[in-house]
Design an enzyme around this catalytic site. Sequence first.
Site, mmCIF file in Angstrom:
data_model
loop_
_atom_site.group_PDB
_atom_site.id
_atom_site.type_symbol
_atom_site.label_atom_id
_atom_site.label_comp_id
_atom_site.label_asym_id
_atom_site.label_seq_id
_atom_site.Cartn_x
_atom_site.Cartn_y
_atom_site.Cartn_z
ATOM 1 C CG ASP A 220 -1.109 -37.906 1.849
ATOM 2 O OD1 ASP A 220 0.048 -38.719 0.495
ATOM 3 O OD2 ASP A 220 -0.779 -38.858 2.509
ATOM 4 C CD GLU A 244 -2.027 -40.830 -2.460
ATOM 5 O OE1 GLU A 244 -1.069 -41.321 -2.896
ATOM 6 O OE2 GLU A 244 -2.324 -40.686 -1.780
HETATM 7 C C1 ABC Z 1 7.805 -45.590 4.396
HETATM 8 C C2 ABC Z 1 8.778 -45.773 4.018
HETATM 9 C C3 ABC Z 1 9.336 -46.865 1.997
HETATM 10 C C4 ABC Z 1 9.005 -48.121 2.611
HETATM 11 C C5 ABC Z 1 7.312 -48.053 3.236
HETATM 12 C C6 ABC Z 1 6.739 -49.460 3.894
HETATM 13 O O1 ABC Z 1 7.042 -46.876 4.493
HETATM 14 O O2 ABC Z 1 10.025 -44.246 3.035
HETATM 15 O O3 ABC Z 1 10.634 -46.725 2.064
HETATM 16 O O4 ABC Z 1 8.815 -49.108 1.561
HETATM 17 C C7 ABC Z 1 4.586 -41.541 2.997
HETATM 18 C C8 ABC Z 1 6.054 -41.795 2.554
HETATM 19 C C9 ABC Z 1 6.243 -43.017 2.544
HETATM 20 C C10 ABC Z 1 6.569 -43.734 3.574
HETATM 21 C C11 ABC Z 1 4.795 -43.611 3.675
HETATM 22 C C12 ABC Z 1 4.241 -44.648 4.981
HETATM 23 O O5 ABC Z 1 4.658 -42.667 4.131
HETATM 24 O O6 ABC Z 1 6.442 -40.844 1.387
HETATM 25 O O7 ABC Z 1 7.788 -42.989 1.787
HETATM 26 O O8 ABC Z 1 7.074 -45.191 3.557
HETATM 27 O O9 ABC Z 1 4.994 -44.966 6.417
HETATM 28 C C13 ABC Z 1 0.540 -40.968 -0.205
HETATM 29 C C14 ABC Z 1 1.813 -40.504 -0.588
HETATM 30 C C15 ABC Z 1 2.617 -40.877 0.456
HETATM 31 C C16 ABC Z 1 3.005 -40.947 1.346
HETATM 32 C C17 ABC Z 1 1.829 -41.511 2.184
HETATM 33 C C18 ABC Z 1 1.736 -41.145 3.627
HETATM 34 C C19 ABC Z 1 0.392 -41.408 1.112
HETATM 35 O O10 ABC Z 1 1.490 -40.114 -1.573
HETATM 36 O O11 ABC Z 1 4.269 -40.965 -0.270
HETATM 37 O O12 ABC Z 1 4.129 -42.198 2.256
HETATM 38 O O13 ABC Z 1 1.212 -40.258 4.316
HETATM 39 C C20 ABC Z 1 -1.634 -46.466 -0.049
HETATM 40 C C21 ABC Z 1 -2.424 -44.932 -0.664
HETATM 41 C C22 ABC Z 1 -1.761 -44.128 -0.894
HETATM 42 C C23 ABC Z 1 -0.560 -43.706 -0.383
HETATM 43 C C24 ABC Z 1 0.788 -44.888 -0.856
HETATM 44 C C25 ABC Z 1 2.354 -44.745 0.030
HETATM 45 O O14 ABC Z 1 0.089 -46.034 0.067
HETATM 46 O O15 ABC Z 1 -3.253 -45.143 -0.582
HETATM 47 O O16 ABC Z 1 -2.150 -42.607 -0.660
HETATM 48 N N1 ABC Z 1 0.686 -42.603 -0.899
HETATM 49 C C26 ABC Z 1 -2.447 -50.913 -3.501
HETATM 50 C C27 ABC Z 1 -3.143 -49.745 -2.878
HETATM 51 C C28 ABC Z 1 -2.534 -48.343 -2.273
HETATM 52 C C29 ABC Z 1 -1.716 -48.547 -1.705
HETATM 53 C C30 ABC Z 1 -0.556 -48.592 -2.384
HETATM 54 C C31 ABC Z 1 0.833 -49.039 -1.623
HETATM 55 O O17 ABC Z 1 -0.691 -50.290 -2.550
HETATM 56 O O18 ABC Z 1 -4.646 -49.692 -3.914
HETATM 57 O O19 ABC Z 1 -4.065 -47.420 -1.553
HETATM 58 O O20 ABC Z 1 -1.575 -46.778 -1.606
HETATM 59 O O21 ABC Z 1 1.536 -48.949 -1.748
HETATM 60 C C32 ABC Z 1 -2.216 -51.212 -8.901
HETATM 61 C C33 ABC Z 1 -3.124 -51.391 -7.717
HETATM 62 C C34 ABC Z 1 -3.173 -50.489 -7.087
HETATM 63 C C35 ABC Z 1 -2.161 -50.698 -5.797
HETATM 64 C C36 ABC Z 1 -1.169 -50.593 -6.313
HETATM 65 C C37 ABC Z 1 0.156 -50.472 -5.495
HETATM 66 O O22 ABC Z 1 -0.889 -51.627 -7.505
HETATM 67 O O23 ABC Z 1 -4.194 -51.647 -8.821
HETATM 68 O O24 ABC Z 1 -4.038 -50.333 -5.937
HETATM 69 O O25 ABC Z 1 -2.107 -49.615 -4.913
HETATM 70 O O26 ABC Z 1 -1.668 -51.869 -9.800
#
Ligand code: ABC
Length: 530
Positions: A220, A244
């Site tokens: 992750d 990831e």
């Molecule tokens: C919780 C709630 C959600 C609520 C949120 C605010 O909080 O459950 O309902 O909406 C875990 C859980 C989630 C939880 C989070 C936070 O923890 O599964 O449900 O959300 O508490 C990994 C996993 C993911 C996990 C975590 C945390 C990490 O796969 O399931 O979440 O252990 C970032 C990270 C990435 C992470 C992701 C969720 O967040 O880098 O590792 N996934 C941009 C950034 C990204 C970023 C993303 C977030 O926004 O660059 O780094 O990801 O939305 C494109 C751009 C991208 C852009 C995207 C959105 O758009 O090119 O760069 O990404 O166009």
Amino acid sequence: MLRPTLLFSLLAASALAATSDQWRNRSIYQLVTDRFATPDGSSPSCDTSQRQYCGGTWKGVVNKLDYIQNMGFDAIWISPIVANVEGNTSYGEAYHGYWTQNINALNSHFGSADDLKALSDALHKRDMYLMVDVVVNHMAGTADPPNFSAFQPFSSQSNYHSECFISNYDNQTDVEQCWLGDKNVPLVDLDTEDSNIVSTMNSWVSTLVSNFSVDGVRIDTVKHVRKDFWPDFAKASGVFTIGEVLHNETGYVSAYTEVLDSVLDYPTWFPLVAAFQTTGGNLSALSATVQQAQSAYKNGEFMTGSFLENHDQPRFQSLTQDDALIRNAMTWPFVQDGVPIMYYGQEQSYGGGPDPANREALWLSGYVEDKPLVKHVQALNGARKAAISANSNYLTTAVKFLSSGSESTLAVSKPPMLALLTNGGSSSSPSWSVPSAGFIANEELVDVLTCNKLNADSNGGVSVQGSGGSPQVLMPVSSLSKSGNVCSDLATGGQASSARGWFGGAAESLPLIAAFLFASWAAQSSLIII
Ligand code: ABC
Ligand code: CA
């Protein structure tokens, strides 16, 4: 003294240390442990918007391995396994498993250590692999400031980077050292520059892999930890690692292909979704990104995880209901260079939107196998296995895009397979004109999605008139096997399926491994936990 049982365990553990080579021919089914299957087969209601545990467990997964294997998958990726935050937060419970509190205890909602071992054993008996999701970047708090003493084993504030939430994703230092999450549920960022933390994490992953005979780890939040943390961590795991890195640029993601075995191919995912979510989407942006990735990533795209959906993104079927677009997009990961990963529920036409709606309980589908998309996936997995058997270089031959005659079609060549895709949608009648398809003159071909036959022309090209916007996956009839899973009635080639058993190449190297273990056992024995 080397106890015979210990020796056996050492050998078993080493045979399990699956490498990239042993993963590349596999196909992975990603599931959210809490949402896949209950241990007693019951079907409790599960309102995704509530973000609560719904009752899926490791035992439940064991009971449903037939369902997964019948679709042709030979590996599963499960949610993180360690103990998480208990009780409710502003974002519900830790049902997804990413809110670590104690890396040395299991998440009891998912079962016991014996249950997890039983899952691993059950998979291995079927020649299937287990991939476990691991989180190194952070622990999860439930207040701001967090209660550091609740975290195990890193229970002191000094084990963490000081509080700052990531606001600028273009600043790599912020990305690595500030915190994910927010003040409600801060993802408290570990000081992964600290050598004690590094060595604790390395021995943790090594123990986890050996205790549960894990075959691969999905890592992750990889971009949130300095790159040079990863090589030693990957080595300590002793198994295949796939990271990831959530970013849309191949140039950014490629650096991580140097420090881990592989990455999830997010840069291709963005144009893949855009290409097929509407008719007239941009197909050339997809092929352009793939070509960039092929040259930028360390091993081309051969080891990347190729996917259409996951637990962080809105399901594809929330973006379009056009059945033809859906079947074309679903085909992509299976005809592309990497290791296909399918997110559970896609086969049952689940259409949940963004997290948390995309984490529906699969038991509510009844696991019906007689469904069009289940059959579609079976055919795709079967075709890929047939291609691997027919061409020993298949897995290291890079996909090429051939001229297909129109903007709404793609001809994706990976011999002996030629995938004809289109985003014309279900009311379109696509045609592909591929003069240099690379088949033998007049070769007898079959579309493995329908088992309809056709012939190459006298130059080995194809001209295909489709209908209903359907994709076609062409293969020479001679590359099909009577014992294979796809159009086997038509098979003329008699070769046995070479789908490699779980021991795969490891079986041949057992004597070598045994010798190595004998030599290193004395030094290492104190580390082995049986
Ligand atoms: C919780 C709630 C959600 C609520 C949120 C605010 O909080 O459950 O309902 O909406 C875990 C859980 C989630 C939880 C989070 C936070 O923890 O599964 O449900 O959300 O508490 C990994 C996993 C993911 C996990 C975590 C945390 C990490 O796969 O399931 O979440 O252990 C970032 C990270 C990435 C992470 C992701 C969720 O967040 O880098 O590792 N996934 C941009 C950034 C990204 C970023 C993303 C977030 O926004 O660059 O780094 O990801 O939305 C494109 C751009 C991208 C852009 C995207 C959105 O758009 O090119 O760069 O990404 O166009
Ligand atoms: Ca970090």
